[in-house]
Design a protein around this motif. Structure first.
Motif, short mmCIF file in Angstrom:
data_model
loop_
_atom_site.label_atom_id
_atom_site.label_comp_id
_atom_site.label_asym_id
_atom_site.label_seq_id
_atom_site.Cartn_x
_atom_site.Cartn_y
_atom_site.Cartn_z
N ILE A 39 0.86 -1.20 0.00
CA ILE A 39 0.00 0.00 0.00
C ILE A 39 0.89 1.24 0.00
O ILE A 39 0.87 2.03 -0.93
CB ILE A 39 -0.98 -0.03 1.20
CG1 ILE A 39 -1.96 -1.19 1.01
CG2 ILE A 39 -1.70 1.31 1.33
CD1 ILE A 39 -3.04 -1.30 2.06
N THR A 40 1.67 1.43 1.02
CA THR A 40 2.73 2.43 1.01
C THR A 40 3.68 2.06 2.13
O THR A 40 3.29 1.41 3.11
CB THR A 40 2.23 3.87 1.20
OG1 THR A 40 3.36 4.77 1.10
CG2 THR A 40 1.61 4.10 2.57
N HIS A 41 4.93 2.47 1.99
CA HIS A 41 5.90 2.31 3.08
C HIS A 41 6.48 3.66 3.46
O HIS A 41 7.48 3.74 4.16
CB HIS A 41 6.97 1.30 2.68
CG HIS A 41 6.38 -0.03 2.38
ND1 HIS A 41 5.82 -0.81 3.36
CD2 HIS A 41 6.17 -0.71 1.22
CE1 HIS A 41 5.31 -1.92 2.81
NE2 HIS A 41 5.52 -1.87 1.52
N LEU A 42 5.82 4.71 3.00
CA LEU A 42 6.30 6.06 3.25
C LEU A 42 5.42 6.82 4.23
O LEU A 42 5.39 8.05 4.22
CB LEU A 42 6.41 6.83 1.92
CG LEU A 42 7.40 6.22 0.91
CD1 LEU A 42 7.45 7.07 -0.35
CD2 LEU A 42 8.78 6.06 1.52
N VAL A 43 4.72 6.10 5.10
CA VAL A 43 4.07 6.80 6.22
C VAL A 43 5.18 7.49 7.01
O VAL A 43 6.23 6.88 7.26
CB VAL A 43 3.32 5.79 7.12
CG1 VAL A 43 2.77 6.48 8.36
CG2 VAL A 43 2.21 5.10 6.33
N PRO A 44 5.02 8.76 7.36
CA PRO A 44 6.08 9.41 8.15
C PRO A 44 6.36 8.58 9.42
O PRO A 44 5.40 8.10 10.05
CB PRO A 44 5.48 10.78 8.48
CG PRO A 44 4.49 11.04 7.39
CD PRO A 44 3.92 9.68 7.05
N PRO A 45 7.64 8.40 9.77
CA PRO A 45 7.99 7.52 10.89
C PRO A 45 7.14 7.78 12.13
O PRO A 45 7.09 8.90 12.64
CB PRO A 45 9.46 7.84 11.14
CG PRO A 45 9.99 8.25 9.81
CD PRO A 45 8.84 8.98 9.14
N GLY A 46 6.45 6.75 12.58
CA GLY A 46 5.68 6.84 13.82
C GLY A 46 4.34 7.54 13.71
O GLY A 46 3.64 7.67 14.72
N ASP A 47 3.94 7.98 12.52
CA ASP A 47 2.70 8.77 12.38
C ASP A 47 1.51 7.82 12.23
O ASP A 47 1.06 7.50 11.12
CB ASP A 47 2.83 9.70 11.18
CG ASP A 47 1.69 10.71 11.09
OD1 ASP A 47 0.62 10.50 11.71
OD2 ASP A 47 1.87 11.73 10.40
N ILE A 48 0.97 7.41 13.37
CA ILE A 48 -0.09 6.40 13.39
C ILE A 48 -1.36 6.91 12.71
O ILE A 48 -2.01 6.17 11.95
CB ILE A 48 -0.37 5.98 14.85
CG1 ILE A 48 0.86 5.27 15.43
CG2 ILE A 48 -1.59 5.07 14.93
CD1 ILE A 48 0.79 4.99 16.92
N ARG A 49 -1.72 8.19 12.94
CA ARG A 49 -2.95 8.71 12.33
C ARG A 49 -2.85 8.75 10.81
O ARG A 49 -3.81 8.41 10.10
CB ARG A 49 -3.29 10.10 12.87
CG ARG A 49 -3.85 10.07 14.29
CD ARG A 49 -4.19 11.47 14.81
NE ARG A 49 -5.44 12.00 14.29
CZ ARG A 49 -6.64 11.78 14.84
NH1 ARG A 49 -6.75 11.04 15.91
NH2 ARG A 49 -7.71 12.31 14.32
N ARG A 50 -1.71 9.15 10.31
CA ARG A 50 -1.54 9.16 8.85
C ARG A 50 -1.63 7.74 8.29
O ARG A 50 -2.29 7.50 7.28
CB ARG A 50 -0.19 9.81 8.51
CG ARG A 50 0.28 9.65 7.09
CD ARG A 50 -0.53 10.48 6.10
NE ARG A 50 -0.02 10.27 4.75
CZ ARG A 50 -0.68 10.56 3.64
NH1 ARG A 50 -1.87 11.11 3.70
NH2 ARG A 50 -0.17 10.33 2.46
N GLY A 51 -0.97 6.80 8.95
CA GLY A 51 -1.06 5.41 8.50
C GLY A 51 -2.49 4.90 8.53
O GLY A 51 -2.95 4.23 7.59
N ALA A 52 -3.21 5.24 9.59
CA ALA A 52 -4.60 4.79 9.72
C ALA A 52 -5.47 5.36 8.60
O ALA A 52 -6.34 4.67 8.06
CB ALA A 52 -5.14 5.20 11.09
N ALA A 53 -5.23 6.62 8.24
CA ALA A 53 -6.05 7.26 7.21
C ALA A 53 -5.79 6.62 5.84
O ALA A 53 -6.73 6.31 5.10
CB ALA A 53 -5.75 8.76 7.16
#
Lengths: 275, 275, 275
Positions: A39-53
């Motif tokens: 899906i992506t591996h470029l979620v900003p490090p540790g940014d759980i909300r961004r990953g969730a979205a």
């Protein structure tokens, strides 16, 4: 119950190191024919909300799958590792809220398990790389025919960590929301569903009043940024069914200085006449 | 001898151009059902040591595979193109040291060949794109059943170019090493195995003294960065079994100004009492 | 007519969001066993010429495939969505010129269709994400056995939007071209085929005179940048058969300040003696 055939994979691991590939390798050793969709591996490090979205907006396009997601600043601490069935998917990852919006997007948790069965893991298990040693091997076993209830101890889905939902409130003649994400094009996605525009009587082609950052701007509400003049700021209903702000051939996020989480209010523009 | 079913691929080609895809295409034309696992294509251009480090740490998680690696500033010159069997893998790439640490990680070279059989190449062979025209087509043929000894002339593995190993020395009450790599999270991986901490009597929970850049800092030695306070610098045994320095929610590399190759010494912190 | 088995995919979607994965998911739902080769998703947003250049240079290495390309600033407006057969491939994307150079590279359009059959789309179709809702589902159906003439209305390929070809002109003792692209290594690819060097009597090892940016520089014409001294600027015939400028271990684009589209003239260097 549909049997998933596909593993989707979202992390904050980045693409410069071999972390993502090590997980692919471990999965391929367990389930040689499994198909993996990154899906992506470029979620900003540790940014759980961004990953969730990102996860929640993407899983709805996926075939039946085991969805592995790892944004896991608490790896190696007491946070639980979980597997949760929802709709035609199974989610595998840390119990830190990362999975919560996607679980909701697929209809809510039907059952949950804490990953306590070491027979499904990659040994020796490192303290800091559960993506490789716990999450992907468990997912690969599930895709190879291991039943979900073999993953570990059954838990009550009601006890899973859940991220607070983004603000999304209808008020007197206005809708209030927040910036949910900014994409590569600089488009600003709001947490306000396009249905809210309809409720407020804002039709396509009319003008919409946006209040943010202590100012108020009027923008046309169009079907697509492609219909705007170059440089023109517009609002549109995006591909996730949310109201987004965009500039054709430009970045709305930059123009408006709107970061993730910023509050935004939307109202009809009275000056635009009867909508 | 296990027959590999998978092609892994590591380069410095980047992701903006079509170079990686052209190699995938050539491989797919020769071996339509081959599975390709991309390790990374973001090795800094020409950085052979960085490519070697990522490759060595990743191949150990892979299924039996033909591993193609291309960081090849000498392409088109006299450097040899090689295929080397090691463990359950075959490595294909330039003979410039890039493959050497990974070959060691899989148990050392069992046999080696110089790629001199043009029947396995993609023609016309360009002078500068052997990834597309030599390495991936050879790998795809090997995965399609061509025997390794058809790849070319047998060579003595003892004559392969080998990168000097990173410094890793036990001294009087201290271990000396160097920065092996910095990952996306800013974690600083040292060439010192976690076993060295044990030999020095540094136990989990104790304090470790780090000397680098003409200064000395004391850091707790923990199992995971997740156990640290936000902003706290710690040492931990990473997922490759090496000592790494990390800051939870921050970059240890930035805080310490430690680039790849920088010298670091590790010792017990006497002030921390009996370990 | 060969039946393609592979889907290639080029976009300007970037890798931070879930856009590319959503398209993979939609394709996998329709054609579970389809193989997808990602060409690149890092075309600069909206840069149709750059997308067209990468696509044209990469498709020639691909197996028979349906090639989906989406750089589509006009999405949701009147621009047509098309499918075009050329050589052993079928191209699917917007009719904005993006596909035109690749169609030429595969021998020209044999037939063309406007995508007007909603039975092949992903519903509801968003106004701004035709990659997910129109182009990849149509491609997946074509790969699942749907005949191309089911995609929509037959159109005259002569009416397709075509990008102007890059300048490439032979003059009196010189060749004129432009910068076609700059790759990750800073190599500057010119629109001048290496055959032009031959016509001008410039042999490998001779000196070539490059005029650009109001200055003239002499560079050796070598087979590969690997043969240059570190820091030395050279010209070579690149893997696409075009003349490129390179610096070993450096960026020719930076040294010469040559962006895409800049005019360049090439001539033999008279001072280098009889070539």
């Amino acid at each position: 119950v549909t049997s998933p055939s596909c593993l989707t994979f979202l992390t904050d691991f980045g693409l410069e190191d071999g972390f993502v590939a090590a997980c692919h390798g471990v999965a391929a050793r367990i389930a040689p024919s499994v198909r993996i969709i990154d899906i992506t591996h470029l979620v900003p490090p540790g940014d759980i909300r961004r990953g969730a979205a990102v996860l929640a907006q993407t899983v709805i396009s996926m075939p039946p799958a085991v969805h592995v997601a790892v944004v896991d600043p608490g790896v190696g601490t007491g946070r639980r590792a979980i597997a949760v069935r929802a709709g035609d998917g199974v989610f595998v990852g840390p119990d830190n809220g990362l999975l919560s919006w996607a679980i909701t997007a697929l209809g809510g948790a039907a059952s949950g398990y804490e990953l306590t069965n070491p027979a499904l893991w990659n040994h020796p298990v490192s303290a800091t790389f559960h993506g490789r040693d716990v999450f992907t091997p468990v997912a690969a076993h599930l895709l190879s025919g291991t039943a979900l209830d073999q993953a570990g101890t059954r838990i009550d889905p009601a006890g899973l960590i859940t991220l607070s939902a983004p603000t999304n409130r209808m008020g007197e003649g206005e809708a209030e929301g927040e910036v949910l994400s900014v994409d590569r094009f600089g488009n600003v996605q709001l947490s306000v569903p396009s249905a809210a525009a309809g409720e407020l009587g804002i039709l396509i082609g009319a003008s919409m009043s946006i209040r943010c950052n202590h100012r108020e701007i009027d923008v046309p509400y169009l079907t697509t940024f492609g219909a705007a003049a170059p440089g023109e700021l517009i609002a549109f209903a995006d591909s996730a069914g949310l109201i987004s702000l965009a500039i054709r051939n430009g970045s709305a996020a930059e123009r408006l200085s709107l970061p993730s989480g910023a509050r935004v209010r939307i109202a009809p523009n009275p000056a635009s006449g009867p909508a």
